[in-house]
Design a protein around this motif. Structure first.
Motif, PDB file in Angstrom:
ATOM      1  N   MET A  95       0.653  -1.281   0.085  1.00 63.25           N
ATOM      2  CA  MET A  95       0.038  -0.068   0.130  1.00 63.25           C
ATOM      3  C   MET A  95       0.910   1.054  -0.063  1.00 63.25           C
ATOM      4  O   MET A  95       0.577   2.234  -0.816  1.00 63.25           O
ATOM      5  CB  MET A  95      -0.896  -0.093   1.327  1.00 63.25           C
ATOM      6  N   GLN A  96       1.997   1.263   0.930  1.00 57.74           N
ATOM      7  CA  GLN A  96       2.896   2.321   0.883  1.00 57.74           C
ATOM      8  C   GLN A  96       3.324   2.684  -0.608  1.00 57.74           C
ATOM      9  O   GLN A  96       3.364   3.903  -1.150  1.00 57.74           O
ATOM     10  CB  GLN A  96       3.934   2.095   1.695  1.00 57.74           C
ATOM     11  N   LEU A  97       3.839   1.772  -1.315  1.00 58.19           N
ATOM     12  CA  LEU A  97       4.376   1.607  -2.511  1.00 58.19           C
ATOM     13  C   LEU A  97       3.342   2.205  -3.490  1.00 58.19           C
ATOM     14  O   LEU A  97       3.514   3.288  -4.381  1.00 58.19           O
ATOM     15  CB  LEU A  97       4.981   0.425  -3.167  1.00 58.19           C
ATOM     16  N   ALA A  98       2.200   1.655  -3.371  1.00 56.47           N
ATOM     17  CA  ALA A  98       0.947   1.924  -4.506  1.00 56.47           C
ATOM     18  C   ALA A  98       0.647   3.551  -4.194  1.00 56.47           C
ATOM     19  O   ALA A  98       0.180   4.214  -5.114  1.00 56.47           O
ATOM     20  CB  ALA A  98      -0.172   1.054  -4.215  1.00 56.47           C
ATOM     21  N   LEU A  99       0.557   4.094  -3.101  1.00 56.35           N
ATOM     22  CA  LEU A  99       0.252   5.376  -2.870  1.00 56.35           C
ATOM     23  C   LEU A  99       1.417   6.415  -3.188  1.00 56.35           C
ATOM     24  O   LEU A  99       1.082   7.642  -3.515  1.00 56.35           O
ATOM     25  CB  LEU A  99      -0.005   5.626  -1.212  1.00 56.35           C
ATOM     26  N   THR A 100       2.630   6.085  -3.157  1.00 56.27           N
ATOM     27  CA  THR A 100       3.590   6.875  -3.475  1.00 56.27           C
ATOM     28  C   THR A 100       4.187   6.684  -4.775  1.00 56.27           C
ATOM     29  O   THR A 100       4.809   7.813  -5.145  1.00 56.27           O
ATOM     30  CB  THR A 100       4.902   6.846  -2.008  1.00 56.27           C
ATOM     31  N   ASP A 101       4.076   5.543  -5.340  1.00 59.14           N
ATOM     32  CA  ASP A 101       4.503   5.322  -6.703  1.00 59.14           C
ATOM     33  C   ASP A 101       3.850   4.448  -7.703  1.00 59.14           C
ATOM     34  O   ASP A 101       4.260   3.240  -7.675  1.00 59.14           O
ATOM     35  CB  ASP A 101       6.227   4.892  -6.617  1.00 59.14           C
ATOM     36  N   PRO A 102       2.498   4.994  -7.818  1.00 54.75           N
ATOM     37  CA  PRO A 102       1.517   3.891  -8.316  1.00 54.75           C
ATOM     38  C   PRO A 102       1.758   3.374  -9.687  1.00 54.75           C
ATOM     39  O   PRO A 102       1.238   2.466 -10.139  1.00 54.75           O
ATOM     40  CB  PRO A 102       0.326   4.577  -8.303  1.00 54.75           C
ATOM     41  N   ALA A 103       2.439   4.154 -10.408  1.00 56.87           N
ATOM     42  CA  ALA A 103       2.612   3.780 -12.053  1.00 56.87           C
ATOM     43  C   ALA A 103       3.107   2.310 -12.435  1.00 56.87           C
ATOM     44  O   ALA A 103       2.251   1.704 -13.171  1.00 56.87           O
ATOM     45  CB  ALA A 103       3.496   4.806 -12.654  1.00 56.87           C
ATOM     46  N   PRO A 104       3.965   1.820 -11.561  1.00 56.64           N
ATOM     47  CA  PRO A 104       4.376   0.315 -12.191  1.00 56.64           C
ATOM     48  C   PRO A 104       3.380  -0.736 -11.370  1.00 56.64           C
ATOM     49  O   PRO A 104       3.370  -1.969 -11.976  1.00 56.64           O
ATOM     50  CB  PRO A 104       5.600   0.113 -11.239  1.00 56.64           C
ATOM     51  N   ILE A 105       2.140  -0.421 -10.768  1.00 54.67           N
ATOM     52  CA  ILE A 105       1.358  -1.259 -10.311  1.00 54.67           C
ATOM     53  C   ILE A 105      -0.093  -1.439 -11.133  1.00 54.67           C
ATOM     54  O   ILE A 105      -0.738  -0.284 -11.071  1.00 54.67           O
ATOM     55  CB  ILE A 105       1.134  -1.030  -8.743  1.00 54.67           C
ATOM     56  N   ARG A 106      -0.292  -2.612 -11.881  1.00 48.35           N
ATOM     57  CA  ARG A 106      -1.526  -2.505 -12.428  1.00 48.35           C
ATOM     58  C   ARG A 106      -2.428  -3.037 -11.553  1.00 48.35           C
ATOM     59  O   ARG A 106      -3.826  -2.219 -11.772  1.00 48.35           O
ATOM     60  CB  ARG A 106      -1.172  -3.632 -13.624  1.00 48.35           C
ATOM     61  N   ARG A 107      -2.597  -4.145 -10.908  1.00 52.36           N
ATOM     62  CA  ARG A 107      -3.596  -4.292 -10.007  1.00 52.36           C
ATOM     63  C   ARG A 107      -2.956  -4.742  -8.422  1.00 52.36           C
ATOM     64  O   ARG A 107      -1.773  -5.072  -8.573  1.00 52.36           O
ATOM     65  CB  ARG A 107      -4.422  -5.749 -10.542  1.00 52.36           C
ATOM     66  N   LEU A 108      -3.697  -4.501  -7.580  1.00 49.47           N
ATOM     67  CA  LEU A 108      -3.009  -4.849  -6.181  1.00 49.47           C
ATOM     68  C   LEU A 108      -4.010  -5.458  -5.395  1.00 49.47           C
ATOM     69  O   LEU A 108      -5.225  -5.121  -5.287  1.00 49.47           O
ATOM     70  CB  LEU A 108      -2.938  -3.169  -5.676  1.00 49.47           C
ATOM     71  N   VAL A 109      -3.509  -6.546  -4.707  1.00 46.71           N
ATOM     72  CA  VAL A 109      -4.049  -7.355  -3.732  1.00 46.71           C
ATOM     73  C   VAL A 109      -3.566  -7.068  -2.258  1.00 46.71           C
ATOM     74  O   VAL A 109      -2.351  -7.249  -2.202  1.00 46.71           O
ATOM     75  CB  VAL A 109      -4.027  -8.523  -4.256  1.00 46.71           C
ATOM     76  N   VAL A 110      -4.395  -6.692  -1.387  1.00 43.10           N
ATOM     77  CA  VAL A 110      -3.826  -6.539  -0.087  1.00 43.10           C
ATOM     78  C   VAL A 110      -4.597  -7.683   0.893  1.00 43.10           C
ATOM     79  O   VAL A 110      -5.841  -7.468   0.746  1.00 43.10           O
ATOM     80  CB  VAL A 110      -4.337  -5.026   0.712  1.00 43.10           C
ATOM     81  N   ALA A 111      -3.812  -8.333   1.299  1.00 45.56           N
ATOM     82  CA  ALA A 111      -4.142  -9.703   2.115  1.00 45.56           C
ATOM     83  C   ALA A 111      -4.243  -9.387   3.487  1.00 45.56           C
ATOM     84  O   ALA A 111      -3.339  -9.102   4.079  1.00 45.56           O
ATOM     85  CB  ALA A 111      -3.408 -10.834   1.644  1.00 45.56           C
TER      86      ALA A 111
END
Length: 256
Positions: A95-111
């Motif tokens: 989540m930290q990465l997705a909020l600060t550098d979202p461009a490389p993440i196509r889809r995110l699963v937080v378990a």
């Protein structure tokens, strides 16, 4: 860079990067990763101060997210993107990465974790491992017997003992326990990261777990406006280990 284990081969689908939780390792995810690698590359990793990755003096989410960003840069697929799965501490890292550098993440699963600070601590487990008498240990069964005096649950002991290296002379933990203990407040906390990740995100939880509660949903939706929620029946916090087939099916369906 972090130690990584690769499963499958690169294809036209984005690679899948899996980030383990506290006291975990790439090894914990081997069976799940292998089954998810039928049509893509799957990358599991050891976070800093875990497994065969480097030892460091910090365990902050900013630092852990930076570590994972390096792995993504090294393995990103078409368009420079990956799909990202993170469990527990690894979910907060993701989540930290997705909020600060979202461009490389196509889809995110937080378990089974939310972007909030928790009021529990895992210090008793750190102390139990740190105090375990490793002298003369030559079997995992004996290590389990010794650890049972401090950790009653057999499943928790089995999980922790996956990080005990009995091949080393003398045996040693593949965990930087002093740093993990010192950084525990930050690990169970949340740095208050702002911003938004606008990409598709799945919060996948165990139905028997209370880590992601109804009162967390407004916070989640503010940071991850496309968030969807799903529960795996009969699973607790370690949902990928307790219900692996159901976990794999949910992840595969969402990523497809």
């Amino acid at each position: 860079m972090l130690n990584t284990v690769l499963h499958g081969q690169p294809t036209d689908r984005p690679p899948l990067v899996i980030v383990h939780g506290l006291f975990g390792s790439a090894r914990n995810w081997g069976a799940v990763a292998k089954r998810l690698s039928a049509d893509r590359l799957v990358v599991t990793l050891d976070q800093r101060n875990h497994g065969d990755s480097f030892r460091a003096e910090t365990q902050s989410y900013a630092d852990m997210a930076g570590d994972v960003a390096e792995v993504i840069a090294a393995h990103a697929g078409p368009g420079g993107q990956v799909d990202l799965v993170g469990h527990s501490m690894g979910g907060k890292t993701a989540m930290q990465l997705a909020l600060t550098d979202p461009a490389p993440i196509r889809r995110l699963v937080v378990a089974d974790i939310a972007p909030v600070a928790y009021d529990h601590t895992q210090m008793p487990l750190v102390e139990a491992m740190r105090d375990l008498d490793l002298s003369g240990l030559d079997s995992r069964a004996e290590a389990d017997r010794r650890l049972a005096g401090r950790v009653a649950d057999p499943g928790t002991r089995a999980f922790l003992l996956q990080s005990l290296d009995l091949r080393a002379d003398p045996p040693r933990w593949k965990l930087n326990l002093p740093v993990l203990g010192r950084e525990m407040a930050g690990i169970v906390g949340w740095p208050g990261t702002t911003g938004q990740h606008a990409g598709p995100t799945l919060f996948l939880t165990g139905a028997l777990s209370d880590y992601v509660r109804p009162e967390h949903r407004d916070t989640i939706k503010a940071l991850f406006p496309q968030a969807k929620f799903a529960k795996i029946p009969g699973a607790g916090h370690w949902l990928h280990a307790e219900r692996p087939r159901e976990f794999e099916a949910a992840v595969a369906t969402f990523l497809a």
